[in-house]
Scaffold this motif. Structure first.
Motif, PDB file in Angstrom:
ATOM      1  N   ILE A 228       1.037  -1.244   0.002  1.00  0.00           N
ATOM      2  CA  ILE A 228      -0.003   0.056  -0.023  1.00  0.00           C
ATOM      3  C   ILE A 228       0.981   1.251  -0.084  1.00  0.00           C
ATOM      4  O   ILE A 228       1.953   1.401   0.713  1.00  0.00           O
ATOM      5  N   THR A 229       0.592   2.108  -0.765  1.00  0.00           N
ATOM      6  CA  THR A 229       1.317   3.600  -0.836  1.00  0.00           C
ATOM      7  C   THR A 229       0.088   4.630  -0.989  1.00  0.00           C
ATOM      8  O   THR A 229      -1.046   4.340  -1.340  1.00  0.00           O
ATOM      9  N   SER A 230       0.560   5.507  -0.156  1.00  0.00           N
ATOM     10  CA  SER A 230      -0.265   6.985  -0.151  1.00  0.00           C
ATOM     11  C   SER A 230       0.605   7.862  -0.987  1.00  0.00           C
ATOM     12  O   SER A 230       1.787   8.126  -1.032  1.00  0.00           O
ATOM     13  N   ALA A 231       0.081   8.877  -1.800  1.00  0.00           N
ATOM     14  CA  ALA A 231       0.516   9.802  -2.454  1.00  0.00           C
ATOM     15  C   ALA A 231       1.782  10.793  -1.580  1.00  0.00           C
ATOM     16  O   ALA A 231       1.465  10.998  -0.570  1.00  0.00           O
ATOM     17  N   LEU A 232       2.813  10.640  -2.119  1.00  0.00           N
ATOM     18  CA  LEU A 232       3.846  11.143  -1.209  1.00  0.00           C
ATOM     19  C   LEU A 232       3.539  12.922  -1.133  1.00  0.00           C
ATOM     20  O   LEU A 232       3.715  13.638  -2.238  1.00  0.00           O
ATOM     21  N   PRO A 233       3.420  13.353   0.167  1.00  0.00           N
ATOM     22  CA  PRO A 233       3.108  14.624   0.381  1.00  0.00           C
ATOM     23  C   PRO A 233       4.248  15.635   0.267  1.00  0.00           C
ATOM     24  O   PRO A 233       5.422  15.422   0.595  1.00  0.00           O
TER      25      PRO A 233
END
Length: 786
Positions: A228-233
């Motif tokens: 799982i990844t979340s967009a890199l802020p």
């Protein structure tokens, strides 16, 4: 008094309601009754003619021979034995016992320190009667120890055989036999409340979930491996609520769900630190790019920690691993012939003496006429742009109009990669059930036809380009940003390729706002294809629309909206923020954050629905006059499959809702799943109403009450897993209150807390928020009044 004092002996005058058996006053009453019967003194119990309701004294004693009133139980015992002419040595022993009792027992709580009380009393076993008589010391100790010894478990008593044998003998003596019926008629029986511990748990084996953060997570053959990844802020600002729900919080909810379903799960995120935005912000703040990144990376991490985001690793893109992997991928793509070189026309600011990269330029969008479009993309219509396409462009640093100059750049030949990219999209979007908005954005790109896209920029802050003539250029952030996922994983483990080059054994889920979609569904997959390596490709993309704030947009510069640090400052627990944001998640269309909705969510849903159900059941079970925290057995005739009962209907309804919840979470329909979780809790509240849970049910229909408690408590345990992805601190509180381990989420609702299981103590999951706060917070954070 309603009765007269006897000619000899004592009268016990009752002043308050019957005593609870775990109180010192009840112990004193039993001492008096046993001593009276042991000495042959007459004793009557009468009600006070005028109760002293302001007094804390439950009773007092009137002596027959002098009409003297005594208020201390030990004083009455002294009187009884002095009147009975107790031998001096025995009287002295009695006084020594009173002194010992004052020092050793009176500081202990009758229902909390049972083992300590029994251990202390065992030291006096040598002074107790060895036969079936009740001496003065026996009378005092029997009264003091009756609650502890009568409620102790056999394994506890077996540790103190002499004391246990004495207590058994005393129960058979004439004095005790005569005193106990009178005592029982004037007290309220309270069960012994065991301290919750691992030893008095009775939970289904194999259901416990424990996240071991000390071990490196790697794919396991034969298991479901979820990456799982979340967009890199970006590190150029403080994340606002829209940023948080758009990627990191949504991904965290799914990661937590995946873990409690028993999947081998790795959740990766980190700060995106290279590129124009960083250079621009560093100039604004008058610091170096590295100092800016260090500052905001720590700030982001603190905010995410407060929100309870359970990254397995939170990294950064300004690392040597990032440089190595980005340059390695570029070399592979270049070797395979998918990189071309072209001269581009760019904007150059003669005041700044630099080429203006995308984020240094603002102007009017040629497609929708939005006046504040960025040089790479219009925030209003979403169209990707080149800086020279802007109408009336201006330098973001000084406001001057730039001039046009030429510069050589490298391009990724997306047009030549489109056929294979489309094959990937068609296959993955079908198998992974991409979110509709993510797929629509992707197909719009394909429909327009892919064109070569520049992957280099005239900047200093970025990954260097390993090519002669490009020493003063770096890779474009949207070429290297998505590569941040594998490079951050590489900083987590040297075996990162087991996650990122393992398509047969790993499913990749990615979470982001809609403006980031094309780079994850087209640009990065095309780059992967161009390397020719065996990459793990995107399986499911979950895309959020925009979360707006009180009819407008979040704006740090204008002080409008709630940012991550502001949420902490309100004093409202992070779980409340998590729940409201996830319940407002813009999955299919834009949604709105409002303070009225936030407060209503806490008071009407979290407190009135979930909190009420859990607290009502646990408090009822905790009561020492009923269950003393011990889960009873459910009546099989009321819960067996096919039975026509409220209890069985509850179980069947919950199983139906649970199946729906699992299907929704598997499909990453997080907002819908949260609504279903709320429905499960609401069904529990309905069950309590149908069952009429209360004192009458306990006293008049004990088997039914036992079943309700067994089923309802187990439903709470199920809810601890169902709500774990959304409100993890509250889930932990539920498990703590139940004295149960954090649990996996099973396919069906079962009674996993077995009869005899001892729960913990009740806690409030949520507290009411004063509605006056709505306007206070609106004013503080720039929202408009309704």
């Amino acid at each position: 008094m309603t009765n007269t004092t006897p000619a000899t002996g004592i009268a016990l005058v009752r002043n308050l309601a019957p005593l609870a058996t775990n109180t010192a006053a009840a112990a004193g009453l039993l001492k008096i009754l046993v001593a009276a019967h042991a000495t042959g003194a007459a004793v009557v119990l009468v009600d006070a003619e005028t109760p002293k309701t302001g007094s804390k004294l439950p009773y007092w004693t009137v002596l027959a021979d002098s009409q003297t009133t005594l208020f201390d139980a030990n004083a009455v015992v002294r009187y009884l034995y002095r009147t009975a002419h107790l031998p001096l040595d025995e009287y002295l022993a009695l006084e020594q016992l009173f002194e010992w009792e004052e020092k050793s027992l009176n500081g202990l709580h009758g229902d909390q320190d049972l083992s300590a009380i029994i251990a202390a009393a065992d030291a006096k076993s040598a002074f107790l009667s060895a036969d079936s008589t009740t001496g003065a010391v026996d009378a005092v100790l029997f009264g003091a120890l009756h609650f502890a010894l009568s409620g102790a478990k056999a394994d506890t008593l077996s540790q103190y055989p002499a004391l246990h044998q004495w207590f058994t003998r005393q129960l058979a003596t004439a004095a005790v036999a005569a005193a106990l019926p009178v005592y029982s008629a004037n007290v309220v029986k309270v069960l012994v409340r065991e301290k919750p511990s691992a030893e008095n748990r009775n939970v289904t084996q194999g259901i416990a979930f424990e996240r071991d953060t000390s071990k490196t997570i790697l794919p396991i053959d034969g298991e479901k491996n979820v990456l799982i990844t979340s967009a890199l802020p970006y590190v150029n600002n403080v994340p606002h609520l829209g940023n948080i729900i758009g990627s990191t919080l949504s991904a965290d909810a799914f990661a937590r769900y995946s873990r409690i379903r028993g999947n081998n799960t790795l959740y990766i995120c980190g700060t995106d630190e290279y590129g124009t935005t960083t250079e621009t912000k560093a100039i604004e703040e008058g610091v170096s790019c590295q100092d800016l990144c260090d500052k905001y990376a720590a700030l982001h991490k603190d905010i995410y920690d407060w929100f309870g985001l359970s990254f397995d690793y939170f990294g950064r893109t300004t690392t040597e691993k990032q440089t190595q992997i980005v340059q390695g991928i570029y070399n592979r793509v270049n070797e395979n012939g998918f990189v071309s070189e072209n001269t581009t026309t760019q904007l150059y600011c003669e005041q700044c003496n630099r080429y203006l990269a995308d984020r240094y330029v603002e102007g009017t969008c040629p497609h929708c006429s939005y006046e504040d479009a960025r040089g790479d993309q219009c925030d209003k219509c979403g169209k990707l742009l080149n800086t020279i396409e802007l109408v009336n462009p201006r330098c973001k640093l000084d406001g001057n109009r730039p001039v046009v100059r030429n510069s050589n750049h490298l391009f990724l030949d997306l047009d030549r990669l489109q056929p294979k990219c489309e094959e990937f999209i068609n296959s993955s979007s079908s198998a992974g059930k991409w979110s509709a908005n993510g797929l629509a954005i992707t197909r719009s790109w394909l429909k327009e036809g892919l064109i070569p896209r520049s992957i280099t920029r005239d900047l200093k802050w970025g990954v260097p380009v390993p090519r002669a003539g490009y020493e003063k250029k770096v890779f474009y952030v949207w070429f290297d940003a998505c590569i941040g996922y594998p490079s951050i994983t590489a900083n987590y483990t040297d075996e990162w390729e087991r996650w990122w080059k393992n398509p047969d054994n790993v499913k990749l889920y990615q979470f982001m706002g809609k403006d980031n979609v094309p780079f994850h569904t087209v640009v990065f997959p095309s780059t992967q294809i161009a390397t020719g390596d065996n990459w793990t490709f995107l399986h499911h993309i979950s895309t959020c629309e925009y979360l707006n704030y009180e009819t407008g947009k979040f704006s740090k510069s204008r002080g409008v909206g709630v940012f991550g640090n502001n949420a902490q400052q309100t004093g409202v627990p992070s779980d409340v923020w998590r729940y409201y944001l996830l319940s407002s998640r813009p999955e299919t269309s834009d949604t709105m954050f409002t303070w009225a909705g936030f407060v209503s969510c806490n008071n009407s849903v979290l407190l009135a629905n979930i909190g009420n159900f859990c607290n009502r059941v646990i408090k009822f079970l905790d009561g020492t006059s009923k269950y003393a925290g011990v889960i009873p057995a459910a009546d099989p005739a009321l819960v067996a499959p096919g039975v026509n009962s409220d209890d069985r209907r509850l179980i069947d309804d919950v199983n139906e809702l649970l199946t729906r919840f699992i299907e929704q979470m598997d499909a990453v329909h997080i907002r819908s799943a949260l609504n279903t979780a709320r429905d499960i809790s609401a069904r529990g509240n309905q069950y309590l109403q149908e069952s009429k849970l209360g004192n009458a049910l306990f006293s008049d229909h004990r088997a039914q009450c036992d079943t309700v408690m067994a089923v309802a408590t187990n439903l709470i345990y199920l809810l601890s897993a169902v709500f774990y992805p959304f409100v993890p601190d509250s889930s932990a509180s539920i498990c703590r209150q139940l004295n149960a381990p954090q649990r996996l989420l099973s396919d069906t609702f079962e009674l996993d807390l077995k009869p005899g299981h001892v729960i913990g103590s009740p806690e409030y999951l949520f507290t009411r928020i004063d509605e006056a706060k709505i306007e206070q917070w609106r004013v503080a954070y720039g929202g408009s009044a309704e």
